[in-house]
Design a protein around this motif. Structure first.
Motif, PDB file in Angstrom:
ATOM      1  N   ASP A  15      -3.167  -6.774 -16.249  1.00 26.48           N
ATOM      2  CA  ASP A  15      -4.456  -7.360 -16.685  1.00 26.48           C
ATOM      3  C   ASP A  15      -4.639  -7.196 -18.189  1.00 26.48           C
ATOM      4  O   ASP A  15      -5.082  -8.125 -18.888  1.00 26.48           O
ATOM      5  CB  ASP A  15      -5.605  -6.686 -15.945  1.00 26.48           C
ATOM      6  CG  ASP A  15      -5.564  -6.978 -14.451  1.00 26.48           C
ATOM      7  OD1 ASP A  15      -4.925  -7.973 -14.065  1.00 26.48           O
ATOM      8  OD2 ASP A  15      -6.151  -6.192 -13.674  1.00 26.48           O
ATOM      9  N   ARG A  32      -2.416  -9.584 -19.893  1.00 26.44           N
ATOM     10  CA  ARG A  32      -2.942 -10.948 -19.792  1.00 26.44           C
ATOM     11  C   ARG A  32      -4.082 -11.161 -20.785  1.00 26.44           C
ATOM     12  O   ARG A  32      -4.133 -12.190 -21.488  1.00 26.44           O
ATOM     13  CB  ARG A  32      -3.425 -11.224 -18.375  1.00 26.44           C
ATOM     14  CG  ARG A  32      -3.902 -12.673 -18.175  1.00 26.44           C
ATOM     15  CD  ARG A  32      -4.320 -12.941 -16.745  1.00 26.44           C
ATOM     16  NE  ARG A  32      -3.163 -12.948 -15.855  1.00 26.44           N
ATOM     17  CZ  ARG A  32      -2.903 -12.023 -14.938  1.00 26.44           C
ATOM     18  NH1 ARG A  32      -3.728 -10.978 -14.814  1.00 26.44           N
ATOM     19  NH2 ARG A  32      -1.847 -12.089 -14.177  1.00 26.44           N
ATOM     20  N   HIS A  33      -4.979 -10.172 -20.857  1.00 26.82           N
ATOM     21  CA  HIS A  33      -6.088 -10.296 -21.817  1.00 26.82           C
ATOM     22  C   HIS A  33      -5.558 -10.334 -23.252  1.00 26.82           C
ATOM     23  O   HIS A  33      -6.027 -11.122 -24.086  1.00 26.82           O
ATOM     24  CB  HIS A  33      -7.050  -9.123 -21.657  1.00 26.82           C
ATOM     25  CG  HIS A  33      -7.869  -9.177 -20.389  1.00 26.82           C
ATOM     26  ND1 HIS A  33      -8.652 -10.264 -20.046  1.00 26.82           N
ATOM     27  CD2 HIS A  33      -7.994  -8.279 -19.364  1.00 26.82           C
ATOM     28  CE1 HIS A  33      -9.243 -10.038 -18.881  1.00 26.82           C
ATOM     29  NE2 HIS A  33      -8.851  -8.838 -18.435  1.00 26.82           N
ATOM     30  N   LYS A  34      -4.556  -9.488 -23.503  1.00 27.71           N
ATOM     31  CA  LYS A  34      -3.985  -9.472 -24.840  1.00 27.71           C
ATOM     32  C   LYS A  34      -3.293 -10.800 -25.163  1.00 27.71           C
ATOM     33  O   LYS A  34      -3.401 -11.335 -26.277  1.00 27.71           O
ATOM     34  CB  LYS A  34      -3.004  -8.311 -24.949  1.00 27.71           C
ATOM     35  CG  LYS A  34      -2.458  -8.091 -26.349  1.00 27.71           C
ATOM     36  CD  LYS A  34      -1.589  -6.849 -26.393  1.00 27.71           C
ATOM     37  CE  LYS A  34      -1.078  -6.614 -27.817  1.00 27.71           C
ATOM     38  NZ  LYS A  34      -0.216  -5.400 -27.874  1.00 27.71           N
ATOM     39  N   PHE A  35      -2.562 -11.322 -24.152  1.00 26.60           N
ATOM     40  CA  PHE A  35      -1.891 -12.621 -24.359  1.00 26.60           C
ATOM     41  C   PHE A  35      -2.911 -13.717 -24.624  1.00 26.60           C
ATOM     42  O   PHE A  35      -2.707 -14.569 -25.509  1.00 26.60           O
ATOM     43  CB  PHE A  35      -1.038 -12.939 -23.128  1.00 26.60           C
ATOM     44  CG  PHE A  35      -0.382 -14.296 -23.201  1.00 26.60           C
ATOM     45  CD1 PHE A  35       0.734 -14.501 -23.999  1.00 26.60           C
ATOM     46  CD2 PHE A  35      -0.892 -15.373 -22.487  1.00 26.60           C
ATOM     47  CE1 PHE A  35       1.322 -15.750 -24.077  1.00 26.60           C
ATOM     48  CE2 PHE A  35      -0.302 -16.611 -22.564  1.00 26.60           C
ATOM     49  CZ  PHE A  35       0.825 -16.815 -23.349  1.00 26.60           C
ATOM     50  N   ASP A  36      -4.010 -13.719 -23.847  1.00 31.57           N
ATOM     51  CA  ASP A  36      -5.051 -14.736 -24.077  1.00 31.57           C
ATOM     52  C   ASP A  36      -5.641 -14.607 -25.474  1.00 31.57           C
ATOM     53  O   ASP A  36      -5.872 -15.621 -26.163  1.00 31.57           O
ATOM     54  CB  ASP A  36      -6.155 -14.587 -23.027  1.00 31.57           C
ATOM     55  CG  ASP A  36      -5.653 -14.907 -21.625  1.00 31.57           C
ATOM     56  OD1 ASP A  36      -4.611 -15.601 -21.512  1.00 31.57           O
ATOM     57  OD2 ASP A  36      -6.285 -14.438 -20.648  1.00 31.57           O
ATOM     58  N   ALA A  37      -5.871 -13.335 -25.912  1.00 34.12           N
ATOM     59  CA  ALA A  37      -6.429 -13.148 -27.244  1.00 34.12           C
ATOM     60  C   ALA A  37      -5.458 -13.614 -28.320  1.00 34.12           C
ATOM     61  O   ALA A  37      -5.844 -14.286 -29.300  1.00 34.12           O
ATOM     62  CB  ALA A  37      -6.769 -11.670 -27.447  1.00 34.12           C
ATOM     63  N   GLN A  93      -3.059 -15.833 -27.886  1.00 34.11           N
ATOM     64  CA  GLN A  93      -2.970 -17.295 -27.812  1.00 34.11           C
ATOM     65  C   GLN A  93      -4.143 -17.938 -28.543  1.00 34.11           C
ATOM     66  O   GLN A  93      -3.980 -18.933 -29.275  1.00 34.11           O
ATOM     67  CB  GLN A  93      -2.964 -17.738 -26.339  1.00 34.11           C
ATOM     68  CG  GLN A  93      -2.712 -19.228 -26.148  1.00 34.11           C
ATOM     69  CD  GLN A  93      -1.312 -19.626 -26.582  1.00 34.11           C
ATOM     70  OE1 GLN A  93      -0.372 -18.848 -26.444  1.00 34.11           O
ATOM     71  NE2 GLN A  93      -1.161 -20.830 -27.126  1.00 34.11           N
ATOM     72  N   LYS A  94      -5.327 -17.347 -28.370  1.00 36.45           N
ATOM     73  CA  LYS A  94      -6.495 -17.885 -29.073  1.00 36.45           C
ATOM     74  C   LYS A  94      -6.336 -17.725 -30.576  1.00 36.45           C
ATOM     75  O   LYS A  94      -6.664 -18.632 -31.357  1.00 36.45           O
ATOM     76  CB  LYS A  94      -7.746 -17.152 -28.594  1.00 36.45           C
ATOM     77  CG  LYS A  94      -9.031 -17.710 -29.169  1.00 36.45           C
ATOM     78  CD  LYS A  94     -10.220 -16.994 -28.582  1.00 36.45           C
ATOM     79  CE  LYS A  94     -11.516 -17.542 -29.182  1.00 36.45           C
ATOM     80  NZ  LYS A  94     -12.696 -16.834 -28.642  1.00 36.45           N
ATOM     81  N   ASP A 136      -3.934 -20.374 -31.777  1.00 39.40           N
ATOM     82  CA  ASP A 136      -4.602 -21.682 -31.885  1.00 39.40           C
ATOM     83  C   ASP A 136      -5.515 -21.737 -33.095  1.00 39.40           C
ATOM     84  O   ASP A 136      -5.528 -22.741 -33.843  1.00 39.40           O
ATOM     85  CB  ASP A 136      -5.404 -21.947 -30.606  1.00 39.40           C
ATOM     86  CG  ASP A 136      -4.502 -22.073 -29.385  1.00 39.40           C
ATOM     87  OD1 ASP A 136      -3.289 -22.363 -29.575  1.00 39.40           O
ATOM     88  OD2 ASP A 136      -4.991 -21.845 -28.254  1.00 39.40           O
TER      89      ASP A 136
END
Length: 631
Positions: A356, A359-364, A366-367, A370
Motif C-alpha cells: 500500500d 502504491r501510494h508512493k508510486f501514485d505520488a 506519477q503525479k 505528470d
C-alpha cells in the motif's frame, strides 16, 4: 597661707599637665542611644518574630530566660541549627558557635560563615555579616523566614521518604488488603486452586493403565488438552507444510488453508479421544459388578497364562507410552504450525502495508512526473518565446549581463539548497550523538544513584563526627578558659614586677613634680620680693623728688619712713631666717630618717639572702635524707 593656696592650686594644675590626672569620664550624653523610637520598636518586634519562628520550628533555646545568653547568641544559634538540619554537609566544625565565650573576631567570622552557607543553600535574601553582628533584626528577619520554610520543606520530604520506605518494608513482610474487604476476606487465601468438575463413576483400579488413570483424573478437573488418541497421532504425523518462507499472497492463503484444515482435524481427533476415554470409563463401571468372578478366574489360571497376561499388560503399557510420545510430538508440531501461521500472517500484513505504501508512493511519483511534464512543456514554450524576443532584442550586451546575473542567482540558490541539506545532515548526526549520549547517561544512572547514596551516607557520618568534634572542642575551650582564669606563679611574679615598676615610675614622676612645685613657689616668692623692693624704691624716689623734702619737717618725715621701712625689712629677714632654719632642721631630720631606712633595707636584703641560702641548704639536706632513706 596665701602662698600655700597658690602652691596647692598650681600643684593641682601641674599635676594634671604632668600626665598623672585620671582619665576623664565620658558624659552621659556621649553614651546616649541616637536610634529613633520607631526604629527601636521595629527591631524589638522583628526580634520577637524571629524568636517565635525559631521556637515554632523546634529551637527552644531562643526563648531561654538565661541572662548570660545574649540576643546574638540566640539568633545565631537558631540559624546554625536550621542550616545544620537542612543540610548537614553545609557546615564545618568551625561554624558551630561558642556562645558567650566567643570574641568579637570569632563572632564576625561566624556571621560570615553563616552568610556563605545560606547563599550556598540558595537563600534569595541578600544578607550581610555586619547585619548579623550588628543585631539588625529587620534585615535578618527575611533570612530567618526563608530558613524556617526551607526547614519545614526538608522535614516534609524526609518524612515522606521515611513513610514510603517503611510501607515498602511492611509490604514485603505482610499482605496488603483493600479497605472495603471484610475480616474473613482479609485472611490469606489461595486464588488458583483447582476445581473438580466431574467424578469417575466406576472403580479407578479397573482402568487399563496408569496413564489412563491420569487422563481420567485430568478429565475430572476439566482438562482436555492431554490424552491424544493413536488416530490423532497418525493423522498429525505428517509433516505440515512450511509457509514461513512464502512471500506472495497466494502462497500465504494456501498455507493458511492447510493450517486451518490440520487444526480442525486435530480438534476432531481430540474430541474422539475424549469420547473413547469416557466410553472406557463406562465399560469399567459396567465390569465392576463381575469383578469377583473375574478375580477367581484369574486366580485359577495357570502360571503360563499369568506370564502371558503380564506380557500383554507390558505391551499395552508400551503402546500407551508410544502413543503419549506421539501425542507430545504432535502437540509440538501443532504449536510450530501455529507459530509459522502467526509469522506468515505478520509478514503478510507487513507486505500488504509495504505494498500500500509503495502504491501510494508510486501514485505520488506519477503525479509529480505528470506535473513535471506539464511544467516542462510550459517552460519550453516560454523558452521559445524568450528566444524569439532575444533575436529581436536591440541591446544584446544588456541581455548577456542579465543572463549572467540569472545564472549567478541560480548558482547561489543551488548552493543555499546544498548548504541547508548539509545543515540538516549535521543536525541529524548531532541529534543521534545526543541520543547516544543520553542513552549512556541513562545506563550510568543506576551506578550514579548508588554512588550518591554511598556519598550521602559518608557525608552524614562526616557531619556526625564533625558535630562530635565540635562538642569536644567546646568542652576543651571551656576547660582551657577556666584554667586561664587562674593565674600561675610566673604570672603573679610578673604582675608583682610590673606593679613595682609602675610604682617606681609614679614615685619618680611625683618627685619631679614636687621639685617643679618647689621651684615655682620659690621663684614666685623671689618675684614678689623683687616687686616689693621695686615698689619701695619707686616710693623713695617719688618722695625724695617731691618738694616737701626740701623743708626740715619733710626731711624728718622722709627719714622716719625710711627707718620704718628698714625695721620692716629686718623683721621680714628675721622671719625668713627662722623659716630657713626650720626647713634645714627638717631636712637634717629627714636625711637621718632616710639613712636609717637605707640601713634597714640593707639588713632586709641581707636577711633575705641568708634565708635563700638556708633554704638551699635545707633542700640539699632533704635530698640527702631522701637518698639515705631510699638506700
Amino acid at each position: 597661707e596665701p602662698h600655700a593656696k597658690v602652691a596647692s592650686s598650681k600643684k593641682a594644675t601641674m599635676f594634671e599637665q604632668g600626665g598623672l590626672r585620671a582619665a576623664p569620664q565620658a558624659s552621659p550624653a556621649g553614651l546616649e542611644d541616637q536610634t529613633s523610637t520607631a526604629e527601636r520598636e521595629l527591631q524589638e518586634r522583628k526580634f520577637r518574630d524571629i524568636t517565635s519562628y525559631l521556637v515554632s520550628a523546634g529551637y527552644f533555646r531562643a526563648r531561654s530566660s538565661d541572662p548570660t545568653i545574649s540576643r546574638f547568641d540566640r539568633v545565631v544559634g537558631g540559624m546554625v541549627w536550621a542550616i545544620t538540619h537542612i543540610d548537614g554537609s553545609a557546615l564545618d566544625v568551625d561554624v558551630l558557635f561558642r556562645g558567650s565565650t566567643a570574641t568579637t573576631g570569632q563572632n564576625i567570622k561566624l556571621a560570615e560563615a553563616i552568610v556563605h552557607c545560606s547563599r550556598r543553600l540558595g537563600c534569595p535574601v541578600a544578607l550581610q555579616a555586619h547585619q548579623i553582628h550588628g543585631s539588625d533584626w529587620a534585615k535578618v528577619h527575611p533570612a530567618i523566614v526563608w530558613l524556617i520554610k526551607r526547614l519545614f520543606e526538608v522535614r516534609d520530604d524526609r518524612t515522606e521518604r521515611m513513610r514510603a520506605s517503611s510501607e515498602h518494608h511492611f509490604a514485603k513482610l505482610y499482605p496488603q488488603f483493600s479497605d472495603d474487604e471484610s475480616a474473613d476476606e482479609k485472611k490469606p487465601r489461595r486464588t488458583a486452586a483447582p476445581e473438580r468438575k466431574f467424578r469417575f463413576a466406576g472403580d479407578a483400579a479397573r482402568l487399563k493403565s496408569e496413564e489412563a488413570a491420569v487422563f481420567a483424573c485430568l478429565l475430572e478437573y476439566g482438562d482436555r488438552t492431554v490424552g491424544k488418541s493413536p488416530a490423532l497421532a497418525t493423522a498429525e504425523g505428517k509433516q505440515s507444510p512450511r509457509t514461513g518462507g512464502s512471500k506472495t499472497t497466494d502462497e500465504f492463503d494456501k498455507a493458511m488453508q492447510r493450517a486451518e484444515t490440520e487444526d480442525a482435524a486435530a480438534r476432531q481427533m481430540e474430541a474422539q479421544t475424549a469420547r473413547a476415554l469416557a466410553s472406557d470409563m463406562e465399560s469399567a463401571k459396567a465390569q465392576h459388578a463381575i469383578a469377583g468372578a473375574r478375580l477367581g478366574q484369574m486366580v485359577r489360571l495357570g502360571a503360563g497364562e499369568i506370564a502371558e497376561a503380564a506380557k500383554r499388560y507390558e505391551a499395552a503399557v508400551a503402546d500407551d507410552q508410544s502413543i503419549d510420545k506421539e501425542t507430545r510430538a504432535l502437540e509440538a508440531r501443532v504449536a510450530q504450525a501455529k507459530t509459522a501461521v502467526e509469522t506468515a500472517l505478520q509478514e503478510a500484513q507487513s507486505q500488504k502495508q509495504k505494498r500500500d505504501a509503495a502504491r501510494h508512493k508510486f501514485d505520488a511519483l506519477q503525479k509529480e512526473v505528470d506535473d513535471a511534464k506539464s511544467f516542462n512543456a510550459r517552460v519550453e514554450a516560454e523558452i521559445a518565446k524568450f528566444v524569439a524576443l532575444e533575436k529581436r532584442c536591440a541591446q544584446p550586451q544588456d541581455l548577456a549581463e542579465l543572463k549572467r546575473l540569472v545564472a549567478e542567482n541560480e548558482a547561489r540558490k543551488k548552493k543555499e539548497t546544498e548548504f541547508k541539506a548539509e545543515c540538516k545532515t549535521t543536525l541529524a548526526d548531532l541529534q543521534a550523538a545526543l541520543a547516544a549520549a543520553e542513552k549512556g547517561i541513562r545506563a550510568d544512572a543506576d551506578r550514579v544513584g548508588e554512588i550518591e547514596s554511598v556519598h550521602a551516607k559518608v557525608v552524614a557520618k562526616d557531619a556526625r563526627l564533625r558535630r562530635q568534634v565540635a562538642d569536644k572542642a567546646r568542652a576543651v575551650a571551656t576547660v582551657a578558659r577556666q584554667i586561664d582564669d587562674v593565674p600561675t606563679r610566673t604570672e603573679l611574679v610578673q604582675y608583682e614586677r610590673r606593679f613595682h615598676e609602675l610604682y617606681a615610675q609614679v614615685a619618680a614622676k611625683l618627685d619631679e613634680t614636687r621639685k617643679y612645685y618647689d621651684l615655682y613657689n620659690s621663684l614666685e616668692e623671689i618675684q614678689k620680693i623683687h616687686t616689693r623692693e621695686v615698689a619701695i624704691l619707686n616710693s623713695i624716689i617719688e618722695t625724695f623728688s617731691n618738694a616737701s623734702i626740701k623743708t626740715k619737717q619733710g626731711k624728718q618725715a622722709f627719714v622716719q619712713q625710711l627707718d620704718e621701712l628698714n625695721a620692716g625689712l629686718k623683721k621680714t629677714l628675721q622671719t625668713k631666717k627662722d623659716l630657713f632654719d626650720k626647713a634645714a632642721d627638717r631636712a637634717k631630720e629627714q636625711h637621718g630618717l632616710h639613712q636609717n631606712l637605707v640601713e634597714e633595707h640593707r639588713r632586709y636584703h641581707a636577711a633575705v639572702k641568708e634565708f635563700h641560702e638556708e633554704c638551699q641548704k635545707n633542700d640539699l639536706l632533704a635530698k640527702k635524707l631522701q637518698a639515705i632513706a631510699a638506700a
